[in-house]
Design a protein around this motif. Structure first.
Motif, PDB file in Angstrom:
ATOM      1  N   LEU A   4      -6.471  -5.881  -5.179  1.00 33.83           N
ATOM      2  CA  LEU A   4      -5.550  -5.824  -5.631  1.00 33.83           C
ATOM      3  C   LEU A   4      -3.966  -6.735  -5.109  1.00 33.83           C
ATOM      4  CD1 LEU A   4      -3.987  -3.890  -2.855  1.00 33.83           C
ATOM      5  CD2 LEU A   4      -4.635  -4.512  -1.234  1.00 33.83           C
ATOM      6  N   TRP A   5      -4.073  -8.067  -4.739  1.00 33.38           N
ATOM      7  CA  TRP A   5      -3.119  -8.729  -5.082  1.00 33.38           C
ATOM      8  C   TRP A   5      -2.675  -8.758  -6.276  1.00 33.38           C
ATOM      9  CZ3 TRP A   5      -3.783 -13.554  -7.592  1.00 33.38           C
ATOM     10  CH2 TRP A   5      -2.185 -14.457  -7.898  1.00 33.38           C
ATOM     11  N   ALA A   6      -3.699  -8.451  -7.044  1.00 35.81           N
ATOM     12  CA  ALA A   6      -3.111  -8.878  -8.636  1.00 35.81           C
ATOM     13  C   ALA A   6      -2.581  -7.474  -9.250  1.00 35.81           C
ATOM     14  CB  ALA A   6      -4.280  -9.023  -9.398  1.00 35.81           C
ATOM     15  N   ALA A   7      -2.992  -6.317  -8.506  1.00 34.21           N
ATOM     16  CA  ALA A   7      -2.179  -5.597  -8.747  1.00 34.21           C
ATOM     17  C   ALA A   7      -0.490  -5.385  -8.127  1.00 34.21           C
ATOM     18  CB  ALA A   7      -2.690  -3.888  -8.601  1.00 34.21           C
ATOM     19  N   LEU A  36       2.633  -0.560   3.994  1.00 33.69           N
ATOM     20  CA  LEU A  36       0.881  -1.233   4.617  1.00 33.69           C
ATOM     21  C   LEU A  36       0.080  -0.401   4.481  1.00 33.69           C
ATOM     22  CD1 LEU A  36       0.007  -3.085   7.931  1.00 33.69           C
ATOM     23  CD2 LEU A  36      -1.014  -1.140   7.811  1.00 33.69           C
ATOM     24  N   LEU A  37      -0.889  -1.541   3.429  1.00 34.74           N
ATOM     25  CA  LEU A  37      -1.695  -0.380   3.397  1.00 34.74           C
ATOM     26  C   LEU A  37      -2.890  -0.713   4.828  1.00 34.74           C
ATOM     27  CD1 LEU A  37      -2.833  -1.043  -0.786  1.00 34.74           C
ATOM     28  CD2 LEU A  37      -1.584   1.085   0.706  1.00 34.74           C
ATOM     29  N   PRO A  38      -4.152   0.196   5.043  1.00 32.12           N
ATOM     30  CA  PRO A  38      -4.463  -0.089   6.688  1.00 32.12           C
ATOM     31  C   PRO A  38      -5.887  -0.093   6.283  1.00 32.12           C
ATOM     32  CG  PRO A  38      -4.050   2.277   6.745  1.00 32.12           C
ATOM     33  CD  PRO A  38      -2.966   1.874   5.249  1.00 32.12           C
ATOM     34  N   TRP A  39      -6.373   0.090   5.321  1.00 30.35           N
ATOM     35  CA  TRP A  39      -7.508   0.393   4.968  1.00 30.35           C
ATOM     36  C   TRP A  39      -8.540  -0.478   3.581  1.00 30.35           C
ATOM     37  CZ3 TRP A  39      -8.905   2.042   9.551  1.00 30.35           C
ATOM     38  CH2 TRP A  39      -8.860   2.674  10.196  1.00 30.35           C
ATOM     39  N   VAL A  40      -8.177  -1.873   3.658  1.00 32.74           N
ATOM     40  CA  VAL A  40      -8.681  -2.613   2.818  1.00 32.74           C
ATOM     41  C   VAL A  40      -9.613  -3.294   3.219  1.00 32.74           C
ATOM     42  CG1 VAL A  40      -7.651  -3.886   0.397  1.00 32.74           C
ATOM     43  CG2 VAL A  40      -6.502  -2.707   1.720  1.00 32.74           C
ATOM     44  N   ASP A  71      13.951  -0.445  -0.314  1.00 40.07           N
ATOM     45  CA  ASP A  71      14.126   0.670  -1.524  1.00 40.07           C
ATOM     46  C   ASP A  71      13.314   0.550  -2.116  1.00 40.07           C
ATOM     47  OD1 ASP A  71      16.983   1.225  -1.148  1.00 40.07           O
ATOM     48  OD2 ASP A  71      17.324   0.552  -2.813  1.00 40.07           O
ATOM     49  N   CYS A  72      12.692   2.022  -2.569  1.00 40.61           N
ATOM     50  CA  CYS A  72      11.602   1.977  -3.300  1.00 40.61           C
ATOM     51  C   CYS A  72      11.760   3.157  -4.335  1.00 40.61           C
ATOM     52  CB  CYS A  72      10.386   2.515  -2.616  1.00 40.61           C
ATOM     53  SG  CYS A  72       8.431   3.242  -3.223  1.00 40.61           S
ATOM     54  N   THR A  73      11.056   2.542  -5.909  1.00 44.78           N
ATOM     55  CA  THR A  73      12.106   3.337  -6.560  1.00 44.78           C
ATOM     56  C   THR A  73      10.590   4.618  -6.872  1.00 44.78           C
ATOM     57  OG1 THR A  73      10.302   1.827  -8.505  1.00 44.78           O
ATOM     58  CG2 THR A  73      12.873   1.349  -8.036  1.00 44.78           C
ATOM     59  N   ALA A  74      11.215   6.118  -7.744  1.00 42.58           N
ATOM     60  CA  ALA A  74      10.039   6.529  -8.157  1.00 42.58           C
ATOM     61  C   ALA A  74       9.119   5.253  -9.358  1.00 42.58           C
ATOM     62  CB  ALA A  74      10.943   7.511  -9.274  1.00 42.58           C
ATOM     63  N   ASP A  75       9.160   4.881  -9.968  1.00 38.81           N
ATOM     64  CA  ASP A  75       7.681   4.801 -10.595  1.00 38.81           C
ATOM     65  C   ASP A  75       7.223   3.668  -9.612  1.00 38.81           C
ATOM     66  OD1 ASP A  75       8.202   5.442 -13.192  1.00 38.81           O
ATOM     67  OD2 ASP A  75       9.075   4.109 -13.430  1.00 38.81           O
ATOM     68  N   GLN A  76       7.569   2.956  -8.128  1.00 37.54           N
ATOM     69  CA  GLN A  76       6.759   2.318  -7.268  1.00 37.54           C
ATOM     70  C   GLN A  76       5.931   3.188  -6.591  1.00 37.54           C
ATOM     71  OE1 GLN A  76       9.952  -0.282  -5.607  1.00 37.54           O
ATOM     72  NE2 GLN A  76       8.808  -2.206  -6.576  1.00 37.54           N
ATOM     73  N   PHE A  77       6.975   4.940  -5.785  1.00 36.16           N
ATOM     74  CA  PHE A  77       6.572   5.569  -4.466  1.00 36.16           C
ATOM     75  C   PHE A  77       4.515   5.600  -5.506  1.00 36.16           C
ATOM     76  CE2 PHE A  77      10.222   6.745  -3.193  1.00 36.16           C
ATOM     77  CZ  PHE A  77       9.940   6.601  -2.030  1.00 36.16           C
ATOM     78  N   ASP A  78       5.097   6.053  -7.611  1.00 41.14           N
ATOM     79  CA  ASP A  78       3.322   6.713  -8.041  1.00 41.14           C
ATOM     80  C   ASP A  78       2.292   5.528  -8.085  1.00 41.14           C
ATOM     81  OD1 ASP A  78       4.913   8.759  -8.347  1.00 41.14           O
ATOM     82  OD2 ASP A  78       5.528   8.623 -10.337  1.00 41.14           O
ATOM     83  N   ALA A  79       2.643   4.104  -7.918  1.00 37.78           N
ATOM     84  CA  ALA A  79       1.820   3.214  -8.444  1.00 37.78           C
ATOM     85  C   ALA A  79       1.364   3.265  -6.952  1.00 37.78           C
ATOM     86  CB  ALA A  79       2.829   2.159  -8.748  1.00 37.78           C
ATOM     87  N   LEU A  85      -2.093   2.496  -5.640  1.00 37.70           N
ATOM     88  CA  LEU A  85      -3.618   1.312  -4.671  1.00 37.70           C
ATOM     89  C   LEU A  85      -3.776   1.972  -3.741  1.00 37.70           C
ATOM     90  CD1 LEU A  85      -0.380  -0.919  -5.352  1.00 37.70           C
ATOM     91  CD2 LEU A  85      -2.407  -0.969  -6.485  1.00 37.70           C
ATOM     92  N   ALA A  86      -3.094   3.667  -2.890  1.00 38.33           N
ATOM     93  CA  ALA A  86      -3.283   4.112  -1.696  1.00 38.33           C
ATOM     94  C   ALA A  86      -5.027   4.092  -2.250  1.00 38.33           C
ATOM     95  CB  ALA A  86      -2.852   4.692  -1.003  1.00 38.33           C
ATOM     96  N   GLU A  87      -5.046   4.869  -2.743  1.00 39.19           N
ATOM     97  CA  GLU A  87      -6.232   5.700  -3.124  1.00 39.19           C
ATOM     98  C   GLU A  87      -7.661   4.258  -3.638  1.00 39.19           C
ATOM     99  OE1 GLU A  87      -4.861   9.557  -4.615  1.00 39.19           O
ATOM    100  OE2 GLU A  87      -4.986   8.514  -6.142  1.00 39.19           O
ATOM    101  N   ARG A  88      -6.863   3.313  -4.189  1.00 44.18           N
ATOM    102  CA  ARG A  88      -7.373   2.875  -5.406  1.00 44.18           C
ATOM    103  C   ARG A  88      -8.605   1.934  -3.622  1.00 44.18           C
ATOM    104  NH1 ARG A  88      -6.591  -1.918  -9.993  1.00 44.18           N
ATOM    105  NH2 ARG A  88      -8.385  -2.873  -9.923  1.00 44.18           N
ATOM    106  N   PHE A  89      -7.474   1.413  -2.761  1.00 44.57           N
ATOM    107  CA  PHE A  89      -7.581   0.103  -2.115  1.00 44.57           C
ATOM    108  C   PHE A  89      -7.919   0.776  -0.252  1.00 44.57           C
ATOM    109  CE2 PHE A  89      -6.034  -1.883  -6.225  1.00 44.57           C
ATOM    110  CZ  PHE A  89      -7.136  -2.681  -5.784  1.00 44.57           C
TER     111      PHE A  89
END
Length: 609
Positions: A434-437, A422-426, A392-400, A404-408
């Motif tokens: 990223l871990w802290a966020a 999965l974030l493929p290009w970190v 499950d993924c909440t609306a706020d999590q989708f946005d967050a 993260l995807a844009e930043r990392f």
């Protein structure tokens, strides 16, 4: 990521407008329910236990940050049930009776909440509470970001899937995504295959290790190279779960990549002609392949020959077409913005804090994966935590996550087979930040591949086909194994949970599988041991074996604990300071000690409760 052409975009928008017209005619009474049913199913709209369920296609699991935000908006603005409908759902839910394990009240509230999406094992996204009267609004919103629900239902070729590490894996033979996209374009609204005997699923794997569960698909394509070094695919046909779990048969060891569409067409054309339509339980291609054996393969080979020699191979993939599509999947540039003195100091503080935290080291071990680019890593965000249903993924999590995807991760995330992201290009230097966020968002639990990283379908809490609930039991098991030291000591294990024999939770492929069954209107659960998805750690793909009579719902958490305790007593050292895995121990000693432990735990939980 692949970018839709103007034709693609116009088509998806036109399909959304067409669906709006169909809904308006239904609301006006000029279309009946039976007439609307095939029209809504063609666009991914089901009617489930309490409300409509919308299934959104995510080809090979890739999502852009823009698409993530659109999904968040759908969750926030449209995944809102009518209050009367929600009240009826709550009453029906409570009428099923409590699950006598800790966290029951919280779990019931979690089940009945709204404003979220759900990641599936086939990398789609589902919503459970959107009123059908708002369906056209949702499809038009998604069309603006290149998303839709076309062919996520019905007896057609469904979403094309690959492994989540496609294009970035160290052991990759070839990137399967360009071929998956070419197949998607070929299969979309294919006139000959719009009404197959049954639904049809295709998966590709480009790496040496099978991380796409190929054996369980109607057709799977494994990238291979022949002795001359030429690229092609090994073709496996007739896999599937459900009532008859079957591992697919290798029907051809090598098909040149140029002719993969022609060979797929031959396989599906023979199925379309000879597959059963008189019995829905015997209509899948696995039944045809199992019953006909070599005769099926011979017919496919003859059809393939005719396509190439008589029809002129109209679906041959040219080098120019492959290059055009592959150009959309080039790795993003590795740009490193220059840090000023202040931002560098903040970076160093975050890194120092992370490296001082033992949880960070565990996160690096479990959630961070190697990358073909030595400067990058692939990072899994865990959607398996207490109080949140698996996937499950909440609306706020989708946005967050979009942030993260844009930043990392160059604006990209991928849905995994295990219902995580999965974030493929970190960049490796960004891992502490990223871990802290991710930790602030509750998405950094270091449990990937461990017992709480379970796969679970929505079960009887939502699905009208389910015999039993999955989510409350999954929550109870998660609560039992909250000690990270214990979870890491148990090690690699696949725990999969399905609410019915349709196997949406892939229980057949679990090292431990749990299946909900109905006994005289009561919820019971079968436990299977030794299943595999075909990955290197799991061994050859195959279904698990039932350990005994089914268990009452209150017994299941204790049974799982007994199985784990038995494993810890029987395991041996695997060398290098590591213990033998659960599946290795099970295969070495056999099922009997585990079966005895499970049955001994049968009545303990009930007596305690």
């Amino acid at each position: 990521m692949y970018q839709y052409t103007e034709f693609d975009k116009a088509f998806v928008r036109a399909r959304a407008a067409q669906f709006r017209d169909q809904l308006e005619r239904w609301q006006a009474g000029s279309l009946g329910d039976d007439e609307l049913r095939p029209l809504r199913l063609q666009n991914g709209w089901y009617i489930q236990r309490f409300a409509p369920m919308a299934r959104i296609s995510v080809p090979y699991g890739e999502l852009s940050s823009t698409q993530l935000r659109a999904l968040g908006r759908v969750a926030r603005e449209y995944d809102r049930p009518d209050p009367d409908l929600l009240r009826d759902a709550q009453e029906r839910q409570l009428a099923l009776g409590p699950v006598p394990v800790p966290g029951t009240d919280r779990q019931v509230q979690s089940i009945l909440k709204s404003g979220y999406g759900h990641f599936t094992t086939r990398t789609n996204v589902q919503f459970n509470w959107i009123p059908i009267t708002r369906a056209a609004d949702v499809m038009e919103l998604l069309a603006e970001v290149g998303m839709h629900g076309i062919q996520t239902s019905g007896n057609a070729i469904r979403n094309i899937t690959t492994e989540a590490l496609a294009g970035i894996a160290e052991d990759e033979i070839a990137d399967p995504r360009p071929f998956a996209e070419i197949i998607r374009q070929w299969a979309a609204l294919h006139p000959e295959f719009a009404f197959l005997p049954r639904k049809f699923k295709i998966a590709l794997n480009g790496a040496k290790e099978d991380r796409a569960a190929l054996g369980w698909y109607d057709i799977s394509l494994q990238a291979v190279r022949n002795e001359a070094g030429e690229l092609g695919f090994q073709v496996q046909v007739g896999g599937g779960m459900g009532r008859t779990p079957v591992i697919g048969t290798v029907v051809r060891a090598f098909v040149p990549w140029q002719h993969v569409l022609s060979y797929l067409e031959a396989c599906i054309r023979v199925y379309n002609q000879y597959g059963r339509r008189d019995n829905v339980w015997k209509a899948r291609i696995k039944i045809l392949v199992k019953s006909e054996g070599q005769a099926y393969i011979d017919k496919v080979e003859e059809e393939f020959r005719q396509i190439l020699e008589i029809d002129g191979a109209p679906h041959t993939i040219t080098q120019a077409e492959l290059d055009r599509v592959a150009a959309q999947f080039v790795a993003p540039a590795l740009e490193r913005p220059q840090r000023d003195a202040a931002s560098q100091r903040v970076h160093e503080i975050i890194r120092a804090d992370a490296e001082a935290d033992p949880l960070y080291d565990r996160w690096l071990q479990r959630n961070v994966l190697p990358h073909r680019d030595p400067q990058r890593r692939a990072v899994v965000l865990s959607f398996k935590r207490l109080g949140q249903n698996p996937g499950d993924c909440t609306a706020d999590q989708f946005d967050a996550i979009a942030d993260l995807a844009e930043r990392f991760s160059a604006g990209e995330a991928r849905v995994t087979h295990e219902q995580n992201l999965l974030l493929p290009w970190v960049h490796q230097d960004d891992l502490p930040e990223l871990w802290a966020a991710a930790r602030k968002l509750g998405l950094a639990r270091p449990n990937i591949g461990l017992i709480t990283d379970m796969i679970a379908c929505p079960g009887g809490d939502f699905c009208s086909l389910a015999n039993a609930r999955s989510l409350p039991i999954a929550e109870a098991i998660t609560e039992r194994f909250q000690d990270l030291d214990e979870e890491h000591d148990i090690g690699e294990i696949d725990l999969n949970f399905s609410g019915c024999i349709n196997s949406c939770g892939h229980h057949h492929a679990g090292h431990i599988g749990i299946l909900g069954v109905d006994k005289d209107g009561q919820e019971w659960y079968q436990v299977t041991l030794g299943g595999s998805n075909g990955s290197d750690l799991s061994g050859p793909a195959g279904p698990g074996k039932i350990v005994g009579p089914s268990f009452a719902k209150e017994e299941v958490p204790g049974v799982i604990e007994a199985l784990i305790d038995t494993y810890r007593q029987l395991r041996q050292s695997a060398g290098n300071g590591k213990a033998e895995t659960f599946i290795a121990t099970l295969r070495r000693v056999g099922h009997e000690p585990f079966k005895a432990a499970a049955n001994a735990a049968r009545f303990v939980e009930r007596e305690v409760a």
